[in-house]
Design a protein around this motif. Sequence first.
Motif, PDB file in Angstrom:
ATOM      1  N   SER A  47       0.863  -1.161   0.093  1.00 11.36           N
ATOM      2  CA  SER A  47      -0.079   0.046  -0.051  1.00 11.36           C
ATOM      3  C   SER A  47       0.872   1.150   0.038  1.00 11.36           C
ATOM      4  O   SER A  47       2.038   1.280   0.540  1.00 11.36           O
ATOM      5  CB  SER A  47      -0.771  -0.070   1.347  1.00 11.36           C
ATOM      6  OG  SER A  47      -1.840  -1.177   1.223  1.00 11.36           O
ATOM      7  N   VAL A  67       0.169   5.345   0.722  1.00  8.63           N
ATOM      8  CA  VAL A  67      -0.865   6.556   1.026  1.00  8.63           C
ATOM      9  C   VAL A  67      -0.135   7.733   0.626  1.00  8.63           C
ATOM     10  O   VAL A  67       1.087   8.059   0.963  1.00  8.63           O
ATOM     11  CB  VAL A  67      -1.032   6.403   2.356  1.00  8.63           C
ATOM     12  CG1 VAL A  67      -2.116   7.622   2.658  1.00  8.63           C
ATOM     13  CG2 VAL A  67      -1.712   5.041   2.929  1.00  8.63           C
ATOM     14  N   ARG A  92      -6.230   1.619  -7.272  1.00 13.61           N
ATOM     15  CA  ARG A  92      -6.289   2.697  -6.202  1.00 13.61           C
ATOM     16  C   ARG A  92      -7.638   3.192  -5.659  1.00 13.61           C
ATOM     17  O   ARG A  92      -8.510   2.763  -6.280  1.00 13.61           O
ATOM     18  CB  ARG A  92      -5.418   3.936  -7.109  1.00 13.61           C
ATOM     19  CG  ARG A  92      -6.142   4.352  -8.392  1.00 13.61           C
ATOM     20  CD  ARG A  92      -5.565   5.351  -8.825  1.00 13.61           C
ATOM     21  NE  ARG A  92      -5.126   6.755  -7.995  1.00 13.61           N
ATOM     22  CZ  ARG A  92      -4.330   7.727  -8.565  1.00 13.61           C
ATOM     23  NH1 ARG A  92      -3.556   7.544  -9.718  1.00 13.61           N
ATOM     24  NH2 ARG A  92      -4.077   8.620  -7.780  1.00 13.61           N
ATOM     25  N   THR A 149      -4.713   6.508  -1.936  1.00 15.68           N
ATOM     26  CA  THR A 149      -3.908   5.325  -1.734  1.00 15.68           C
ATOM     27  C   THR A 149      -3.920   4.206  -3.079  1.00 15.68           C
ATOM     28  O   THR A 149      -4.862   4.222  -3.697  1.00 15.68           O
ATOM     29  CB  THR A 149      -4.205   4.238  -0.611  1.00 15.68           C
ATOM     30  OG1 THR A 149      -4.439   5.135   0.647  1.00 15.68           O
ATOM     31  CG2 THR A 149      -3.677   3.223  -0.444  1.00 15.68           C
ATOM     32  N   TYR A 178      -2.524   0.485  -4.406  1.00 15.72           N
ATOM     33  CA  TYR A 178      -2.123  -0.721  -4.119  1.00 15.72           C
ATOM     34  C   TYR A 178      -1.345  -1.569  -4.847  1.00 15.72           C
ATOM     35  O   TYR A 178      -1.651  -1.212  -6.021  1.00 15.72           O
ATOM     36  CB  TYR A 178      -3.510  -1.642  -3.521  1.00 15.72           C
ATOM     37  CG  TYR A 178      -4.130  -0.752  -2.472  1.00 15.72           C
ATOM     38  CD1 TYR A 178      -5.261  -0.073  -2.904  1.00 15.72           C
ATOM     39  CD2 TYR A 178      -3.984  -1.012  -1.105  1.00 15.72           C
ATOM     40  CE1 TYR A 178      -6.012   0.476  -1.978  1.00 15.72           C
ATOM     41  CE2 TYR A 178      -4.761  -0.176  -0.186  1.00 15.72           C
ATOM     42  CZ  TYR A 178      -5.877   0.487  -0.668  1.00 15.72           C
ATOM     43  OH  TYR A 178      -6.699   1.318   0.050  1.00 15.72           O
TER      44      TYR A 178
END
Length: 121
Positions: A20, A22, A68, A74, A76
């Motif tokens: 992940s 962010v 996303r 975020t 991924y």
Amino acid sequence: VQLQASGGGLVQAGGSLRLSCVASGRTGSMGWFRQAPGKEREFVSAISWSGGITKYADSVKGRFTISRDNAKNTVYLQMDSLKPEDTAVYYCAATRRGANVLVTLTNADYWGQGTLVTVSS
């Protein structure tokens, strides 16, 4: 904008991990890159702001999936069928908001700190 990557770890060959990343603010395209020991950083996958366009390196096609969630800023990377050669530090990167291109090694405006993925045989 700052990027914070997480989700790396040690996994056996054939296993899975989800990374992940962010972002602290809005971005454009986001993507993942990796750097193995003694090698140059290379492209893994990228996704457009809308999520409608994705791109993968040939070495990960069919095994990795990028996605996303813009509500969470975020991105991924779902990594399945991992191989020892996937071992590397994985970095997320992004272009600035409004940039209408997929992120690459040379046009990224923001970089995360990296997360280590180790795949044992």
